[in-house]
Each structure stands twice: as C-alpha cells, then as structure tokens.
Write a protein that holds these residues in place. Structure first.
Motif, PDB file in Angstrom:
ATOM      1  N   GLN A 191       0.943   3.891 -10.132  1.00 54.29           N
ATOM      2  CA  GLN A 191      -0.079   4.758  -9.540  1.00 54.29           C
ATOM      3  C   GLN A 191      -0.070   4.695  -8.019  1.00 54.29           C
ATOM      4  OE1 GLN A 191      -4.061   3.971 -10.899  1.00 54.29           O
ATOM      5  NE2 GLN A 191      -4.876   5.861 -10.038  1.00 54.29           N
ATOM      6  N   GLU A 192       0.081   3.498  -7.461  1.00 55.32           N
ATOM      7  CA  GLU A 192       0.076   3.346  -6.009  1.00 55.32           C
ATOM      8  C   GLU A 192       1.256   4.088  -5.377  1.00 55.32           C
ATOM      9  OE1 GLU A 192       0.306  -0.196  -2.607  1.00 55.32           O
ATOM     10  OE2 GLU A 192       0.215  -0.693  -4.744  1.00 55.32           O
ATOM     11  N   GLN A 193       2.433   3.959  -5.978  1.00 54.99           N
ATOM     12  CA  GLN A 193       3.620   4.635  -5.448  1.00 54.99           C
ATOM     13  C   GLN A 193       3.461   6.147  -5.531  1.00 54.99           C
ATOM     14  OE1 GLN A 193       6.272   2.722  -8.169  1.00 54.99           O
ATOM     15  NE2 GLN A 193       7.034   1.241  -6.648  1.00 54.99           N
ATOM     16  N   TYR A 194       2.918   6.611  -6.644  1.00 55.13           N
ATOM     17  CA  TYR A 194       2.736   8.048  -6.829  1.00 55.13           C
ATOM     18  C   TYR A 194       1.763   8.627  -5.810  1.00 55.13           C
ATOM     19  CZ  TYR A 194       1.128  12.453  -8.834  1.00 55.13           C
ATOM     20  OH  TYR A 194       0.776  13.778  -9.007  1.00 55.13           O
ATOM     21  N   LEU A 195       0.620   7.966  -5.619  1.00 57.79           N
ATOM     22  CA  LEU A 195      -0.383   8.493  -4.705  1.00 57.79           C
ATOM     23  C   LEU A 195       0.120   8.509  -3.264  1.00 57.79           C
ATOM     24  CD1 LEU A 195      -3.629   6.873  -6.162  1.00 57.79           C
ATOM     25  CD2 LEU A 195      -2.839   9.244  -6.388  1.00 57.79           C
ATOM     26  N   GLN A 196       0.889   7.492  -2.882  1.00 61.22           N
ATOM     27  CA  GLN A 196       1.472   7.498  -1.547  1.00 61.22           C
ATOM     28  C   GLN A 196       2.458   8.662  -1.397  1.00 61.22           C
ATOM     29  OE1 GLN A 196       4.007   4.183  -0.578  1.00 61.22           O
ATOM     30  NE2 GLN A 196       4.322   4.860   1.540  1.00 61.22           N
ATOM     31  N   PHE A 197       3.273   8.864  -2.441  1.00 62.97           N
ATOM     32  CA  PHE A 197       4.262   9.949  -2.435  1.00 62.97           C
ATOM     33  C   PHE A 197       3.570  11.307  -2.329  1.00 62.97           C
ATOM     34  CE2 PHE A 197       7.076  12.826  -4.978  1.00 62.97           C
ATOM     35  CZ  PHE A 197       8.159  12.829  -4.110  1.00 62.97           C
ATOM     36  N   GLN A 198       2.496  11.479  -3.088  1.00 65.13           N
ATOM     37  CA  GLN A 198       1.760  12.746  -3.077  1.00 65.13           C
ATOM     38  C   GLN A 198       1.163  13.026  -1.705  1.00 65.13           C
ATOM     39  OE1 GLN A 198      -1.995  13.058  -3.478  1.00 65.13           O
ATOM     40  NE2 GLN A 198      -1.971  15.290  -3.684  1.00 65.13           N
ATOM     41  N   GLN A 199       0.620  11.999  -1.075  1.00 69.48           N
ATOM     42  CA  GLN A 199       0.035  12.181   0.251  1.00 69.48           C
ATOM     43  C   GLN A 199       1.086  12.496   1.307  1.00 69.48           C
ATOM     44  OE1 GLN A 199      -3.199  12.360   1.396  1.00 69.48           O
ATOM     45  NE2 GLN A 199      -3.544  12.570  -0.808  1.00 69.48           N
ATOM     46  N   GLU A 200       2.233  11.845   1.209  1.00 63.53           N
ATOM     47  CA  GLU A 200       3.307  12.114   2.162  1.00 63.53           C
ATOM     48  C   GLU A 200       3.808  13.549   2.028  1.00 63.53           C
ATOM     49  OE1 GLU A 200       4.410  10.378   4.620  1.00 63.53           O
ATOM     50  OE2 GLU A 200       3.387   8.482   4.234  1.00 63.53           O
ATOM     51  N   LEU A 201       3.895  14.050   0.818  1.00 57.15           N
ATOM     52  CA  LEU A 201       4.304  15.444   0.610  1.00 57.15           C
ATOM     53  C   LEU A 201       3.291  16.410   1.222  1.00 57.15           C
ATOM     54  CD1 LEU A 201       5.640  15.479  -3.079  1.00 57.15           C
ATOM     55  CD2 LEU A 201       6.967  15.888  -1.010  1.00 57.15           C
ATOM     56  N   CYS A 202       2.019  16.101   1.056  1.00 55.03           N
ATOM     57  CA  CYS A 202       0.972  16.985   1.582  1.00 55.03           C
ATOM     58  C   CYS A 202       1.005  17.046   3.105  1.00 55.03           C
ATOM     59  CB  CYS A 202      -0.398  16.504   1.116  1.00 55.03           C
ATOM     60  SG  CYS A 202      -0.715  16.770  -0.646  1.00 55.03           S
ATOM     61  N   ASN A 203       1.412  15.964   3.736  1.00 59.74           N
ATOM     62  CA  ASN A 203       1.382  15.883   5.201  1.00 59.74           C
ATOM     63  C   ASN A 203       2.736  16.160   5.842  1.00 59.74           C
ATOM     64  OD1 ASN A 203      -1.338  15.109   5.064  1.00 59.74           O
ATOM     65  ND2 ASN A 203      -0.793  12.950   4.836  1.00 59.74           N
ATOM     66  N   ALA A 204       3.751  16.460   5.050  1.00 64.97           N
ATOM     67  CA  ALA A 204       5.114  16.596   5.567  1.00 64.97           C
ATOM     68  C   ALA A 204       5.299  17.884   6.364  1.00 64.97           C
ATOM     69  CB  ALA A 204       6.115  16.559   4.420  1.00 64.97           C
TER      70      ALA A 204
END
Length: 454
Positions: A197-210
């Motif tokens: 879950q932690e890896q996924y949420l970080q990945f999702q946030q990075e995509l949103c801010n990319a």
C-alpha cells in the motif's frame, strides 16, 4: 470505368489486409505508404503493419469479442491474423506477437507478391474516377486530411492516444517480479511487479504531480482521451484506487513463492497492486508495460516507473509517447460495405473510420479490400451478417448517432440479442460465437455465386 489496378493508400494493418485481399482476387494493386519519405509522430520503422501501441491483439478465446473477431478473420483468410498466429509470443489468454518480426514478415510478403506494387510516396489527394481504398489511419498527413475534409464536407473528429514504454528484460529484478497469468489462465506469460500500500500510494502521488510532455500543435485543454486507452497519469488523477481497479489490479495473480493467495491463511500476502509486463518478442528480451500508455516527459517516466518494485534498474528501449488520433464521422459518410455514400468507388477502413483495435483494423481492411475487388470485377459489394462481430461492428459505425459518435472496439453489446435470453454471461457469449460462426459459413457459401452488376 477504365482501370486495371486498385489503389490502396496507407500501409497499416487495414491497408496491408486490403491490398492482400485485392491481390488474392487476382487484381493488381498499388499500395502507397508514405514512410520513410515522410514520417509520423508515432511510428518508429518503415515497415508495413507496424504496431504502434501494444503488441497484443486482445483476448484469444472465441467466446470473447476480440477472439471472435480473430476467428472470423481466420475463416476468411486474413493475412494479418494468420501472420499474428505464426509470430505469436506467450501472453496468457491473449494473442500477442513479436512486433518487429510480425511487421517485417508482412512487409516482405506483400512486397514480393506479383500483383502488389509497394510505392513509398505520400498521396496528398484522393484519386478521382478510380476504385480507391483509404486506410491512412489516425495519423493521416495534413495535406491528405485537408483533401478528405473537402471530399466529405466535414471536419475530422479526434481524440488523443498514447503508447506504453518497453523495457529490457535483463534489467527487471526477477527476485521481485514473478511470472503468472491472471487466475492461472494459459501459460504464465506476464511478469508481475507487486506493490504494497505504501509503495502504491507514493507511486500514485508521483504520477499526479509529474511533468507532462508538450502536445505538438495542440493545446492540452482541447485534448480528448479515448476511454479504452487512457494515459496512466490520467487514471492516477481520477482517484486513489482507480489504477488498482484498472491496469494495476492484483486480483487473480498468485506468486507461487509466497503461497496460493486463494488459501485463507495466505490471503494477507496478496499484493496491494500489481504492475504487469507482457512479453514483447519471441526471445523474451523485451517487455511491454501493460496499461502504461503515457504522455509524461521521458525523464519523468524513467524516474517514476523506476519506483515500481522490480523496475528500480529498468532500461527503456522505447519511452511512452502520445499522439492525436483522427477519425471521420462514419455514420454520416459510410455504408456498412465501407463505401462512401457520396462516391461508392472510394472505400475506407481502419481507425480512420472509427473502429478501435488492431483486429478491427484488419477486419475493415478485409471488407474494404474485398469490396474494392468486387467493384472492379463488376460485382455487387457485400455487407457482413449483423450477427457476426464484423457485421455488427461495421453496422454500428455506419448507423450510430452522428452527434455522439466515438471509436468503437469489438464487443458483444453491439451484436443483436439472442432469440432466448441467456442469463449466464459466459454461456451467452458462447452462443453469440456459435451463431456468428455458423452465419459466417452460410454467408461465405453465398459468395461463391456473386451477383454481377448489369
């Protein structure tokens, strides 16, 4: 009409299929492909039938919409599907190909056919007073697009499409990524990168801010995405769990190293999300990121996608790209035979007419090529039975609401309902398949006695 050759414009999947069917009817054909004289924003080679996005033709089983379309085309002698079968690579329940070998083989086959003349040149206007098949696809050159607008009297419709990155297999950490197909269907042909879950949420946030790449010649606010091929960053922005219920869903994927997740005591070992990689070539040296079509800047792609467990050291041989797809308003312009209503000697097929997917493009090429040959032979053009996937698809694009017309992939929702309602979906789809293939065989027999135009 004085003509001894048919002209096909565009060497994609539809044009390749159309040219082959015309030649199989014993008629000479000139196939025009502008590459490499003029390039496109999405293509990487000068080969015919280059697969720009995924290397997958979709589900293989004939009780699935794409699989039924495959089977219909096999029975009709499709060069595209027969070559896909020959050059297939493991992909679980899907028909996927080694894209380089696939395109190279088709190019060689057509170039060496005695009735096919392959010309590398750009056509800027639709030839008049000839039988012409237009298969220039969603990236039709500006000059020809302008002429097509004059010919139809209508503006193009458009959406934005994107392609996924491809990764070198040796750079994937196999201690983390595991081989499996969803629900163990077919050969374990997908590499799966699990996320907590932690890896996924970080990945999702990075995509949103990319940072996203600039769209050439177009402003981003005018972009429309095709819902069946959304960029991964667009999915990330639609909500925290959108990717987990889409391309990153973990359901049905079992890592044998951790035990069977279907067993209650192992349930907690199920990944929170999974990124899948599909084999791109026969040797398994290249892997395609499934569902990761993107418009991120290349540097951002490398940075963010290397956050995925197992891809920390990923080597990319192709980055994701995005391009504009254009298509005509077929319900106002085309007959189910794929002839233009305003000029029946001009036919069109492929993504240009608003069908979505590789197999649908090949299917359109088959029908347009077949009807072009029939026109030159003085025979009546044909339409497909509406109970077949091909017939339903071409019936839809020629009769849908022009106001709301959007590209349509093969699906059972456009096929006429069965006489008796069948509640079980798998059984219902099986009956659709059986009826389709039976009606197709009957229809094929009727073509043995063509009606000649007087």
């Amino acid at each position: 009409m004085i003509q001894d050759k048919i002209i096909v414009i565009g060497g994609g999947l539809a044009g390749t299929e159309a040219a082959w069917q015309i030649a199989q009817a014993g008629i000479a054909v000139i196939l025009y492909e502008m590459r490499p004289v003029k390039t496109s924003p999405a293509h990487h080679t000068e080969e015919l039938a280059e697969l720009v996005c995924s290397n997958s033709f979709g589900a293989q089983n004939s009780d699935r919409a794409a699989g039924l379309l495959h089977e219909e085309l096999r029975r009709l002698g499709s060069i595209v599907i027969s070559t896909a079968d020959e050059q297939s690579v493991p992909a679980g329940g899907a028909l996927a190909v080694d894209r380089a070998v696939f395109s190279s083989h088709l190019t060689s086959t057509l170039a060496n056919h005695p009735l096919i003349e392959l010309k590398r040149a750009e056509i800027t206007a639709i030839p008049q007073d000839q039988v012409v098949v237009l298969t220039t696809g969603p990236l039709t050159s500006p000059q020809l697009a302008s002429d097509l607008q004059k010919f139809t009297g209508m503006e193009y419709m458009s959406f934005f499409d994107a392609a996924s990155p491809i990764i070198v297999g040796e750079s994937i950490d196999r201690d983390i990524a595991f081989l499996a197909s969803r629900y163990d269907k077919g050969e374990a042909a997908y590499l799966n990168c699990p996320m907590n879950q932690e890896q996924y949420l970080q990945f999702q946030q990075e995509l949103c801010n990319a940072e996203q790449a600039e769209l050439k010649d177009f402003e981003r606010e005018n972009a429309k995405f095709f819902e069946g091929c959304l960029p991964i960053e667009e999915l990330a922005q639609r909500g925290e769990d959108t990717m987990r219920y889409g391309p990153l869903k973990p359901v049905g994927l079992f890592d044998s190293r951790l035990g069977d997740f279907r067993v209650p005591e192992n349930k907690g070992k199920r990944p929170y999300a999974v990124v899948q990689l599909r084999q791109e070539d026969k040797a398994g040296q290249l892997w395609n990121m499934v569902g990761f079509q993107t418009n991120l800047k290349w540097g951002e792609q490398k940075r963010i996608f290397r956050l995925i467990p197992g891809l920390e050291n990923a080597e990319f041989v192709r980055m994701g790209v995005m391009h504009r797809n254009t298509f005509i308003n077929s319900p106002q312009l085309l007959e189910p035979s794929l002839q233009f209503t305003s000029k029946n000697t001009v036919l069109a097929a492929g993504q240009l007419v608003g069908t979505e997917g590789y197999t649908a493009a090949a299917a359109g090429g088959w029908l347009a090529g077949t009807n072009a040959a029939r026109l030159l032979l003085g025979q009546e053009p044909v339409t497909m039975p509406e109970t077949t996937m091909m017939g339903a698809l071409f019936g839809f694009i020629s009769s849908a609401s022009p106001k709301h017309f959007q590209p349509m992939p093969p699906n059972f929702g456009i096929i006429p309902q069965l006489p008796t309602r069948v509640k079980n979906k798998r059984e219902r789809y099986g009956q659709y398949r059986d009826r389709s293939l039976s009606d197709l065989e009957t229809w094929k027999q009727s073509l043995l006695k063509p009606v000649v135009t007087l």
